[in-house]
Design an enzyme around this catalytic site. Sequence first.
Site, PDB file in Angstrom:
ATOM      1  N   GLY A  33       0.830  -1.212   0.000  1.00 36.88           N
ATOM      2  CA  GLY A  33       0.000   0.000   0.000  1.00 36.88           C
ATOM      3  C   GLY A  33       0.854   1.246   0.000  1.00 36.88           C
ATOM      4  O   GLY A  33       2.050   1.197  -0.293  1.00 36.88           O
ATOM      5  N   ASN A  34       0.241   2.391   0.278  1.00 39.81           N
ATOM      6  CA  ASN A  34       0.998   3.639   0.396  1.00 39.81           C
ATOM      7  C   ASN A  34       0.310   4.555   1.400  1.00 39.81           C
ATOM      8  O   ASN A  34      -0.768   4.236   1.904  1.00 39.81           O
ATOM      9  CB  ASN A  34       1.170   4.308  -0.970  1.00 39.81           C
ATOM     10  CG  ASN A  34      -0.147   4.728  -1.589  1.00 39.81           C
ATOM     11  OD1 ASN A  34      -0.818   5.624  -1.088  1.00 39.81           O
ATOM     12  ND2 ASN A  34      -0.549   4.056  -2.665  1.00 39.81           N
ATOM     13  N   HIS A  35       0.938   5.694   1.701  1.00 43.44           N
ATOM     14  CA  HIS A  35       0.482   6.559   2.797  1.00 43.44           C
ATOM     15  C   HIS A  35      -0.585   7.580   2.410  1.00 43.44           C
ATOM     16  O   HIS A  35      -0.862   8.485   3.190  1.00 43.44           O
ATOM     17  CB  HIS A  35       1.667   7.301   3.405  1.00 43.44           C
ATOM     18  CG  HIS A  35       2.587   6.411   4.174  1.00 43.44           C
ATOM     19  ND1 HIS A  35       2.182   5.710   5.278  1.00 43.44           N
ATOM     20  CD2 HIS A  35       3.885   6.074   3.992  1.00 43.44           C
ATOM     21  CE1 HIS A  35       3.184   5.002   5.754  1.00 43.44           C
ATOM     22  NE2 HIS A  35       4.234   5.204   4.964  1.00 43.44           N
TER      23      HIS A  35
END
Length: 228
Positions: A33-35
């Site tokens: 995933g990512n932030h």
Amino acid sequence: SSFFQQKMQLKGKKALVTAGPTYEAIDPVRFIGNHSSGKMGYALAEELANRGAEVVLISGPVSLKPNSQNIQLIKVTAAEEMYNQCMKHAQDYDIAIMSAAVADYTPLQKAEEKIKKSSSELEIKLKKTKDILASLGNLKTDKQILVGFALETVDEEQYALKKLEEKNADMIILNSLKDEGAGFGKDTNKITLFKKGGEKMTYPTKSKELVAKDIVDSIIEMVHSIWP
Ligand code: CTP
Ligand code: CA
């Protein structure tokens, strides 16, 4: 224009917005995933709805909830689902803003069972995802306005212009990472807009709600020339 006029600017128009990260499954319990917080995309959806548009918001996993009645929320997890949902709306939007931080790569295969640890190194093969913005760019008619974001760490302007051109977008919003108040998870953002035709606009650091107003104002300015 008066508040009432501003509220009605996009009455009868349809908008498509993507927001948040995507989660790419590795196995039943893990993902890449990512932030991305989704704040910018949700603020854009609210602003478009406030101006009278009917908004479809396609969102990756975030904890935010839309407030407006004019926002139809479609929750997705992976890039492929986000792509499929966007394609369903490719023909019927007037304005599309792609603010999601879509994964560029996804695991080639999702393991059926939880991967057990064994050797000291693990390789996971990834394959490229489909580019949603570029796909919408391919299908775009001259009455549709398509807007994308760009997040760069070097040669910002050059890469932003490359995205504008290669994805057939009408506008690219460059997120300035050099600014302390900008970016992932923050409540503020600093943007530069690049419009098809060469216009460039820079803005000071603002709350994401006010940045959304600037972006929607700039889009409305563009549509004057293409909508009757
Ligand atoms: N985007 C998309 N689908 C993808 C990847 C990106 O729709 N599979 C969109 C993003 O929502 C954004 C724009 O493309 O509006 C640019 O995303 P960005 O990550 O900055 O650029 P990429 O084209 O993915 O290239 P790179 O990450 O290599 O800079
Ligand atoms: Ca990317």
